[in-house]
Motif scaffolding. Structure first.
Motif, PDB file in Angstrom:
ATOM      1  N   ALA A  61       0.745  -1.350   0.127  1.00  0.00           N
ATOM      2  CA  ALA A  61       0.114   0.153   0.003  1.00  0.00           C
ATOM      3  C   ALA A  61       0.935   1.385   0.008  1.00  0.00           C
ATOM      4  O   ALA A  61       1.162   1.928   0.965  1.00  0.00           O
ATOM      5  CB  ALA A  61      -0.983  -0.084   1.219  1.00  0.00           C
ATOM      6  N   GLU A  63       0.681   4.323  -1.208  1.00  0.00           N
ATOM      7  CA  GLU A  63       0.309   5.764  -0.909  1.00  0.00           C
ATOM      8  C   GLU A  63       0.168   5.947   0.743  1.00  0.00           C
ATOM      9  O   GLU A  63       0.584   6.848   1.275  1.00  0.00           O
ATOM     10  CB  GLU A  63      -1.050   6.030  -1.415  1.00  0.00           C
ATOM     11  CG  GLU A  63      -0.952   5.930  -3.012  1.00  0.00           C
ATOM     12  CD  GLU A  63      -0.031   7.031  -3.338  1.00  0.00           C
ATOM     13  OE1 GLU A  63       0.419   8.081  -2.813  1.00  0.00           O
ATOM     14  OE2 GLU A  63       0.250   7.205  -4.725  1.00  0.00           O
ATOM     15  N   LEU A  64      -0.063   4.691   1.421  1.00  0.00           N
ATOM     16  CA  LEU A  64      -0.202   4.659   2.647  1.00  0.00           C
ATOM     17  C   LEU A  64       0.893   4.769   3.612  1.00  0.00           C
ATOM     18  O   LEU A  64       1.178   5.504   4.421  1.00  0.00           O
ATOM     19  CB  LEU A  64      -1.005   3.388   3.363  1.00  0.00           C
ATOM     20  CG  LEU A  64      -1.371   3.108   4.669  1.00  0.00           C
ATOM     21  CD1 LEU A  64      -1.747   4.468   5.269  1.00  0.00           C
ATOM     22  CD2 LEU A  64      -1.990   1.942   5.107  1.00  0.00           C
ATOM     23  N   ASP A 102      -9.019   6.890   6.817  1.00  0.00           N
ATOM     24  CA  ASP A 102      -9.556   6.656   5.337  1.00  0.00           C
ATOM     25  C   ASP A 102      -9.099   5.324   4.462  1.00  0.00           C
ATOM     26  O   ASP A 102      -9.844   4.684   3.886  1.00  0.00           O
ATOM     27  CB  ASP A 102      -9.960   8.060   5.043  1.00  0.00           C
ATOM     28  CG  ASP A 102     -10.919   8.967   5.510  1.00  0.00           C
ATOM     29  OD1 ASP A 102     -11.532   8.428   6.225  1.00  0.00           O
ATOM     30  OD2 ASP A 102     -10.682   9.971   5.228  1.00  0.00           O
ATOM     31  N   MET A 103      -7.798   5.610   4.599  1.00  0.00           N
ATOM     32  CA  MET A 103      -7.008   4.386   3.770  1.00  0.00           C
ATOM     33  C   MET A 103      -7.560   3.195   4.077  1.00  0.00           C
ATOM     34  O   MET A 103      -7.495   2.187   3.530  1.00  0.00           O
ATOM     35  CB  MET A 103      -5.488   4.851   3.886  1.00  0.00           C
ATOM     36  CG  MET A 103      -5.256   6.067   3.036  1.00  0.00           C
ATOM     37  SD  MET A 103      -3.591   6.317   2.840  1.00  0.00           S
ATOM     38  CE  MET A 103      -3.391   7.702   1.531  1.00  0.00           C
ATOM     39  N   ALA A 106     -10.458   1.981   2.361  1.00  0.00           N
ATOM     40  CA  ALA A 106     -10.170   1.289   1.156  1.00  0.00           C
ATOM     41  C   ALA A 106      -9.737  -0.156   0.939  1.00  0.00           C
ATOM     42  O   ALA A 106     -10.131  -0.930   0.291  1.00  0.00           O
ATOM     43  CB  ALA A 106      -8.998   2.512   0.295  1.00  0.00           C
ATOM     44  N   LEU A 107      -8.946  -0.343   1.910  1.00  0.00           N
ATOM     45  CA  LEU A 107      -8.206  -1.585   2.205  1.00  0.00           C
ATOM     46  C   LEU A 107      -9.274  -2.649   2.388  1.00  0.00           C
ATOM     47  O   LEU A 107      -9.050  -3.703   1.936  1.00  0.00           O
ATOM     48  CB  LEU A 107      -6.898  -1.539   3.170  1.00  0.00           C
ATOM     49  CG  LEU A 107      -5.615  -0.715   2.809  1.00  0.00           C
ATOM     50  CD1 LEU A 107      -4.647  -0.811   3.829  1.00  0.00           C
ATOM     51  CD2 LEU A 107      -4.957  -1.688   1.821  1.00  0.00           C
ATOM     52  N   GLN A 112      -6.379  -0.801  -3.118  1.00  0.00           N
ATOM     53  CA  GLN A 112      -5.285   0.244  -2.569  1.00  0.00           C
ATOM     54  C   GLN A 112      -5.742   1.549  -2.629  1.00  0.00           C
ATOM     55  O   GLN A 112      -6.528   1.982  -3.593  1.00  0.00           O
ATOM     56  CB  GLN A 112      -4.182  -0.061  -3.813  1.00  0.00           C
ATOM     57  CG  GLN A 112      -3.619  -1.460  -3.854  1.00  0.00           C
ATOM     58  CD  GLN A 112      -2.538  -1.608  -2.683  1.00  0.00           C
ATOM     59  OE1 GLN A 112      -2.630  -0.854  -1.779  1.00  0.00           O
ATOM     60  NE2 GLN A 112      -1.814  -2.824  -2.705  1.00  0.00           N
ATOM     61  N   PRO A 113      -5.505   2.126  -1.344  1.00  0.00           N
ATOM     62  CA  PRO A 113      -5.696   3.402  -1.216  1.00  0.00           C
ATOM     63  C   PRO A 113      -4.908   4.356  -2.120  1.00  0.00           C
ATOM     64  O   PRO A 113      -4.064   4.157  -2.803  1.00  0.00           O
ATOM     65  CB  PRO A 113      -5.102   3.842   0.068  1.00  0.00           C
ATOM     66  CG  PRO A 113      -4.719   2.457   0.656  1.00  0.00           C
ATOM     67  CD  PRO A 113      -4.451   1.593  -0.417  1.00  0.00           C
ATOM     68  N   SER A 114      -5.972   5.368  -2.664  1.00  0.00           N
ATOM     69  CA  SER A 114      -5.410   6.361  -3.609  1.00  0.00           C
ATOM     70  C   SER A 114      -4.561   7.601  -2.554  1.00  0.00           C
ATOM     71  O   SER A 114      -4.166   7.495  -1.405  1.00  0.00           O
ATOM     72  CB  SER A 114      -6.563   7.320  -3.924  1.00  0.00           C
ATOM     73  OG  SER A 114      -7.160   8.001  -3.178  1.00  0.00           O
ATOM     74  N   ALA A 116      -2.859  10.266  -0.645  1.00  0.00           N
ATOM     75  CA  ALA A 116      -3.462  11.361   0.309  1.00  0.00           C
ATOM     76  C   ALA A 116      -3.547  12.869  -0.159  1.00  0.00           C
ATOM     77  O   ALA A 116      -3.097  13.066  -1.560  1.00  0.00           O
ATOM     78  CB  ALA A 116      -2.436  11.490   1.513  1.00  0.00           C
TER      79      ALA A 116
END
Length: 632
Positions: A61, A63-64, A102-103, A106-107, A112-114, A116
């Protein structure tokens, strides 16, 4: 297609652990703002966030990981003394942890998180470069988190007034001896029979089309979207369940052996004594097993409480107030399903305490109070109930002002206002549409908060009470049963049919004599220890004709009113194991239960029945007793 094919178990393990870690980090950050020099607290925050980043990296992940890395660098600078904790810096960090949460969402959806929010990433970099100044506070103050709106009580299906006779016949297989109403047309009867079948199927987990008597399917997912069906259980509790299961197995073998002896003609006193001892042992073990299984559903309420300090902190900062949320009794255990349903009501109460209850620092100091206000969230067990309190040391509530506001909004009449005592006046805040806010904001003013709180607490078979002293503060006291799986009930009888009513509402049982019934204001009443109470026949609530004079009255009390429920007879109390009716629930039915003798009865929702009757003050004396004369 999910981005985590084949990694579902690892993903779920990460989300469970990381969500707990993040909640702990948020709470520690709120504490750090109060004690910025606490190095141990900073180290704990750093370790928690580093663990989250490591797990995110394992799941690719990226972006996270990028967001966690920037935030972790800030924690490192704080640990090394290169930066100081300030409210503006804490806003930036808490904005980042909110995006991390928020991420996680998504998980959880398998995606996969977009990336930030660019603004938050920019502020993190500015903070690391030492370019974040107090001058930015006015534009940087974060908006208060908006609590998720609570669902209202589920609407009854079309034709929500059930055919009680057909309903009982379908559930129990026995035609009740209650008087039958005028026969319905065949088409209407067919429709009602379909509804009744849906009730029975829903109660026992069957699908339409399942053959009668078929066992309920297992492993069905919860119909409510987003509800977490998993639970963490201490292994010692599972060991206790396993040990009890083993002992029950041994006792079963002993009973099987004794049964064989008795069938072979062995009926001496020693054999019968051994049978009696084995049955008593089995009864004790089954009771212990039931308690042990119930304990596996119990969870520390601290898992619910841990998200509130962050909410209180952000809202207070947005309103320019200095508020500390004190948590007490986090180790108190409560049914896991209740923990989930309590989340939003407590959020509403805390937000109301911060917004309406406590004053600004200047106002408090002008009154001789400390500039910092304290909102106390406490849980404790009292007997077979859990008590949760949300208390503030703010301005308190003005009963006269509440009455005036309710009159202004047309929620009560002048006559009703004149009869309200202080307690009833405080309870006006629970009326739909009631609000004392002068203007509507993103925090309050729409009058849709407190009535939803009360509705949701009542859905948990609980009650809520207000205690307030002007200038000293307000306390909301929530009382809940220890578990929703078992409900103590009183069995009442109408003709030959049994019903169950919650024992928590029952105060006493009184014999009813015809001369005891008095008419006050055109309503049938009884005087109990000097207090005049309306008499409500159960037959009228259910829509059955009343052919017999009620023999008994059950004095029932709720948060709103006290009344006497007129019944034909009663059959004692039971601890009912509730079969819910989530898929199809007729108005006035909370669920069904199987009694110790195998009989299936309906558990009545008294609040819904009273509401559906409209005028809950009672019936006329002639209406209550007139049918008796006609039947004679």
């Amino acid at each position: 297609m999910s981005d985590f094919q084949g990694m579902e178990d690892l993903l779920q393990d990460f989300l469970v652990e990381a969500t707990d870690l993040l909640s702990g980090v948020d709470n520690k950050l709120v504490d750090l703002e109060k004690t910025p020099g606490d190095r141990g607290l900073l180290n704990e925050i750093f370790r928690g966030f580093h663990t989250i980043k490591g797990g995110a990296g394992f799941l690719n992940a990226h972006e996270l990981v990028a967001l966690c890395h920037l935030t972790e660098n800030l924690f490192d600078k704080l640990r090394n003394g290169e930066m100081n904790v300030t409210p503006v810096l804490m806003d930036v960090i808490l904005d980042a942890t909110a995006i991390v949460r928020d991420m996680f969402g998504a998980l959880e959806r398998g995606m996969q998180p977009s990336a930030a929010d660019a603004g938050v990433m920019s502020r993190l970099r500015s903070a690391l470069a030492g370019e974040l100044t107090a001058a930015k506070e006015s534009v940087a103050a974060p908006a208060a988190p908006v609590a998720r709106a609570m669902p209202s009580a589920p609407a009854a299906p079309v034709g929500s007034e059930p055919d009680w006779v057909a309903l009982h016949q379908a559930v129990t297989g026995v035609v009740p001896s209650a008087p039958q109403a005028v026969p319905e047309p065949a088409a209407a009867r067919s429709a009602n029979d379909g509804e009744v079948a849906a009730v029975v199927n829903a109660a026992f987990g069957r699908r339409a089309g399942d053959r009668p008597g078929a066992p309920a399917p297992t492993g069905r997912r919860d119909a409510e979207k987003g509800r977490d069906n998993s639970i963490r259980v201490d292994t010692s509790r599972l060991d206790q369940v396993l040990n009890l299961s083993g002992e029950i197995g041994l006792t079963k073998n002993r009973l099987t052996s004794l049964r064989a002896d008795i069938l072979a003609g062995k009926s001496d006193s020693d054999t019968l004594h051994a049978l009696d001892a084995a049955v008593s042992q089995l009864d004790l073990l089954v009771s212990d097993l039931q308690n042990a299984v119930m304990k596996t559903r119990m969870q520390p309420i601290g898992r619910l409480f841990q998200k509130y300090p962050r909410i209180a902190r952000d809202l207070a900062r947005n309103l320019g107030k200095d508020v500390e949320l004190a948590l007490v009794g986090e180790e108190t255990e409560i049914d896991k399903t209740m923990i989930e349903d309590l989340s939003d009501p407590i959020i509403h109460l805390i937000r109301n305490a911060v917004d309406h209850g406590v004053e600004t620092p200047d106002e408090r100091m002008a009154q001789g109070k400390s500039g910092k206000s304290v909102v106390r969230l406490e849980a404790r067990q009292e007997g077979d109930h859990i008590v949760i309190m949300v208390a503030d040391d703010g301005r308190g509530m003005n009963a006269e002002r509440l009455r005036a506001k309710a009159l202004e909004k047309g929620l009560i009449t002048d006559e009703e206002a004149n009869t309200l005592d202080e307690r009833a006046s405080l309870n006006l805040v629970f009326l739909p549409g009631f609000s004392t806010a002068a203007t509507v904001s993103d925090v309050s003013g729409r009058g849709v908060g407190m009535d939803v709180v009360k509705t949701n607490i009542q859905k948990l078979n609980g009650s809520i009470e207000i205690r307030s002293v002007q200038g000293k503060g307000t306390t909301f006291v929530i009382s809940l049963p220890l578990t929703l799986a078992i409900l103590p009930v009183l069995l009442v009888r109408l003709a030959e049919q049994h019903f169950a009513v919650p024992l928590s509402m029952v105060r006493e049982i009184l014999p009813i004599q015809q001369e005891d019934i008095q008419e006050v204001g055109g309503r049938a009443t009884m005087v109990v220890r000097g207090e005049v109470m309306p008499v409500l026949p159960l037959a009228r609530l259910l829509g059955w004709p009343q052919k017999n004079h009620p023999q008994y009255g059950v004095l029932m009390q709720s948060a709103e009113s006290s009344f006497i429920l007129a019944i034909d007879n009663f059959a004692g109390r039971e601890d009912a194991v509730i079969k819910s009716l989530d898929d199809f629930r007729p108005k006035g039915v909370a669920g069904v239960t199987t009694l110790s003798n195998g009989q299936i009865v309906l558990i009545l929702d008294m609040k819904e029945l009273l509401g559906s009757m409209g005028d809950t003050r009672g019936v006329s004396r002639s209406s209550l007793l007139g049918n008796v004369a006609r039947a004679a």
